[in-house]
Design a protein around this motif. Sequence first.
Motif, PDB file in Angstrom:
ATOM      1  N   TYR A 121      -5.286   8.220  12.528  1.00  0.00           N
ATOM      2  CA  TYR A 121      -6.345   7.228  12.343  1.00  0.00           C
ATOM      3  C   TYR A 121      -6.428   6.249  13.502  1.00  0.00           C
ATOM      4  CZ  TYR A 121      -7.430   8.880   7.743  1.00  0.00           C
ATOM      5  OH  TYR A 121      -7.855   9.664   6.711  1.00  0.00           O
ATOM      6  N   ARG A 122      -5.268   5.736  13.931  1.00  0.00           N
ATOM      7  CA  ARG A 122      -5.273   4.774  15.039  1.00  0.00           C
ATOM      8  C   ARG A 122      -5.863   5.432  16.289  1.00  0.00           C
ATOM      9  NH1 ARG A 122      -2.324   0.159  14.805  1.00  0.00           N
ATOM     10  NH2 ARG A 122      -2.078   0.149  17.059  1.00  0.00           N
ATOM     11  N   GLY A 173     -16.267  11.592   4.357  1.00  0.00           N
ATOM     12  CA  GLY A 173     -15.925  10.180   4.102  1.00  0.00           C
ATOM     13  C   GLY A 173     -14.876  10.050   3.015  1.00  0.00           C
ATOM     14  N   ILE A 174     -15.001  10.897   1.978  1.00  0.00           N
ATOM     15  CA  ILE A 174     -14.001  10.853   0.898  1.00  0.00           C
ATOM     16  C   ILE A 174     -12.626  11.207   1.452  1.00  0.00           C
ATOM     17  CG2 ILE A 174     -13.252  11.971  -1.247  1.00  0.00           C
ATOM     18  CD1 ILE A 174     -16.208  12.268  -2.022  1.00  0.00           C
ATOM     19  N   ARG A 176     -11.557  11.152   4.534  1.00  0.00           N
ATOM     20  CA  ARG A 176     -11.107  10.169   5.520  1.00  0.00           C
ATOM     21  C   ARG A 176     -10.533   8.927   4.850  1.00  0.00           C
ATOM     22  NH1 ARG A 176     -15.393   7.501   9.783  1.00  0.00           N
ATOM     23  NH2 ARG A 176     -13.948   6.160  10.914  1.00  0.00           N
ATOM     24  N   THR A 177     -11.249   8.421   3.852  1.00  0.00           N
ATOM     25  CA  THR A 177     -10.795   7.179   3.219  1.00  0.00           C
ATOM     26  C   THR A 177      -9.557   7.410   2.367  1.00  0.00           C
ATOM     27  OG1 THR A 177     -13.099   6.503   3.182  1.00  0.00           O
ATOM     28  CG2 THR A 177     -11.577   5.176   1.914  1.00  0.00           C
ATOM     29  N   LEU A 178      -9.488   8.560   1.682  1.00  0.00           N
ATOM     30  CA  LEU A 178      -8.285   8.826   0.877  1.00  0.00           C
ATOM     31  C   LEU A 178      -7.064   9.006   1.793  1.00  0.00           C
ATOM     32  CD1 LEU A 178      -9.671  11.121  -1.979  1.00  0.00           C
ATOM     33  CD2 LEU A 178      -9.323   8.632  -1.963  1.00  0.00           C
ATOM     34  N   GLU A 180      -6.717   7.562   4.720  1.00  0.00           N
ATOM     35  CA  GLU A 180      -6.402   6.232   5.243  1.00  0.00           C
ATOM     36  C   GLU A 180      -5.656   5.403   4.196  1.00  0.00           C
ATOM     37  OE1 GLU A 180      -9.733   3.950   6.724  1.00  0.00           O
ATOM     38  OE2 GLU A 180      -8.391   2.854   8.064  1.00  0.00           O
ATOM     39  N   GLN A 181      -6.052   5.594   2.941  1.00  0.00           N
ATOM     40  CA  GLN A 181      -5.350   4.903   1.858  1.00  0.00           C
ATOM     41  C   GLN A 181      -3.856   5.245   1.898  1.00  0.00           C
ATOM     42  OE1 GLN A 181      -6.415   6.254  -2.027  1.00  0.00           O
ATOM     43  NE2 GLN A 181      -5.620   4.436  -3.066  1.00  0.00           N
ATOM     44  N   VAL A 184      -2.584   4.309   6.288  1.00  0.00           N
ATOM     45  CA  VAL A 184      -2.843   2.968   6.829  1.00  0.00           C
ATOM     46  C   VAL A 184      -2.549   1.916   5.764  1.00  0.00           C
ATOM     47  CG1 VAL A 184      -4.560   1.430   7.874  1.00  0.00           C
ATOM     48  CG2 VAL A 184      -4.555   3.864   8.462  1.00  0.00           C
ATOM     49  N   PHE A 185      -2.972   2.183   4.532  1.00  0.00           N
ATOM     50  CA  PHE A 185      -2.771   1.208   3.460  1.00  0.00           C
ATOM     51  C   PHE A 185      -1.515   1.516   2.647  1.00  0.00           C
ATOM     52  CE2 PHE A 185      -7.236   0.949   4.589  1.00  0.00           C
ATOM     53  CZ  PHE A 185      -7.371  -0.421   4.781  1.00  0.00           C
ATOM     54  N   LYS A 189       0.956   6.699  -3.962  1.00  0.00           N
ATOM     55  CA  LYS A 189       0.469   7.676  -4.934  1.00  0.00           C
ATOM     56  C   LYS A 189       0.691   9.087  -4.379  1.00  0.00           C
ATOM     57  CE  LYS A 189      -2.880   6.022  -7.334  1.00  0.00           C
ATOM     58  NZ  LYS A 189      -4.146   5.567  -7.888  1.00  0.00           N
ATOM     59  N   ILE A 194      -3.928  12.101  -5.931  1.00  0.00           N
ATOM     60  CA  ILE A 194      -5.123  11.688  -5.187  1.00  0.00           C
ATOM     61  C   ILE A 194      -6.114  12.850  -5.121  1.00  0.00           C
ATOM     62  CG2 ILE A 194      -5.966  10.958  -2.915  1.00  0.00           C
ATOM     63  CD1 ILE A 194      -3.396   9.418  -2.538  1.00  0.00           C
ATOM     64  N   GLY A 198      -9.898  12.924  -6.501  1.00  0.00           N
ATOM     65  CA  GLY A 198     -10.945  13.144  -5.494  1.00  0.00           C
ATOM     66  C   GLY A 198     -11.692  14.436  -5.771  1.00  0.00           C
TER      67      GLY A 198
END
Lengths: 208, 208
Positions: A121-122, A173-174, A176-178, A180-181, A184-185, A189, A194, A198
Motif C-alpha cells: 500500500y505504501r 475497491g472492496i 483494496r480497502t479490506l 488496507e484494513q 495499514v489499520f 480479524k 473478512i 466481503g
Amino acid sequence: MTKSAGEVKAPQKAPGNQPKTARGEATRKAILSAAERVIGAKGYNDASIGHITSEAGVAQGTFYIYFTTKEQVFSELVLEMGRLVRHTIAEATQGIEDRLEAEKAGLTAFLEFVCAHPDLYRIVQEALFVDPQAYQEYYQTFAAGYRAGLEAAQEAGQISKGDAETRAWALMGIGRTLGEQLVVFKSDKPISEIVASGYDLIANGIKP
Amino acid sequence: MTKSAGEVKAPQKAPGNQPKTARGEATRKAILSAAERVIGAKGYNDASIGHITSEAGVAQGTFYIYFTTKEQVFSELVLEMGRLVRHTIAEATQGIEDRLEAEKAGLTAFLEFVCAHPDLYRIVQEALFVDPQAYQEYYQTFAAGYRAGLEAAQEAGQISKGDAETRAWALMGIGRTLGEQLVVFKSDKPISEIVASGYDLIANGIKP
C-alpha cells in the motif's frame, strides 16, 4: 479479483537492462525485493540505492547492471508488484469455472498477498506522487483484466448483467480497502472472516 | 455512505489557535481552502506557507494567528476534509428513513464532493506519509460512523444481518474507488451512471 487479471499485459515502460540468464533474473528480483522492503520502510525520498543494494546483499555496481536510477527501480517495483498481484490471483483462480467462486478465491489470494507484502500500500500510494504513470498503470491494468473477466461471466450467465467497468472498480475497491484494513489499520480479524463478509456482499451484489 | 457518519466526532489533534469570531473563522477556512489547492497541486514537500497565504490572499503573519507550522496546517486540512465529507453526506441523507435509499444519496453526495474537491485523494493519500495519524483518523472516524449506521439499519431490518465493520470498510472502498475513477483516472462517465451501477451492487449486496 479476477482470473483474467493476470492475462492482461501492462504496457512496457522504458526498462533497465533485462537480465539474460536465470541467475541475472534472480539478482534483479532480489534487488526489487530489497527495494520493496527499503522503500516501504523509509519512503521513497529517504531510501537510497545504497540502502537497497545493502539490503539485497549485492555490490552497488550490481544495481546498475539492471537499473539506471532510483526513480527507475521504483517504477519497475510498482509495475512488478502489479504483475505479482495479478499472477497470484490468476494462479489462485485457475481452473475455477464459476465466477462467484473465483471472486472468493481471488479475494482470499489478494488478502494473503497483502499480508505477505505489507508495504504494497505504501509503495503503490507513493507512486501517485513519485510516478503517477506507474500508479495509473497499476490500477488500469488490473481494472482492464477485471472488467474482461466480468464481461465473460455475464455472457456465460454466471453473474447478472451490469456495467462491467464500474463493477470492476467497485470490486477492486472492496479488495483494496479490506486489505488496507488488515495491514495499514492493523485489524486482527482473520482473513477467512473478512473474506466471508466481503464475499457475501459481492456474491449477492452480482449473482444472476 | 452513511447518514450517521457525520455524527461521530474525530478525536481532536493539538489544534492551532481556534478563531473566536465569525470573521476569524472565515479567514481560517480561507487558509485551509488555499492549502487544499496548493498542496493538492504542488504536493506537501514543494508547498510553502508563502504559497498558501498568497493563494488565500492574506499576509503571511495572518497564517500564524491560526496555525503554527506547515505540518500542522496539513494535518488540520486532512481532518477538516474528513469533517466536510461526513457533513456533506450527513446533509444529503438527512431525513431519508430507508438505509438503502440513504446509501444511494450518500454515494451520490460523496462523488459530487470528490468532483468539487479533486485534490482530496492526493491530500489524504499523502497523509499516509506526512501524518499517518491524520490518515488513520480520516478513515477510522468515517468507518466508525458507517458501521454504526449499518448496525442501526440491521436492527431496523432494513438490511440483511452481517459483519457491520467489514461491510463498512467494503462499502467505503466502493465509494473511494469510484471517486478515484472520476478524478484521478479522469473517467467521463456521468455520476448518475456510476451511482446506478454502484448502488445496484450495494443494494443487492446488503438488502434484507
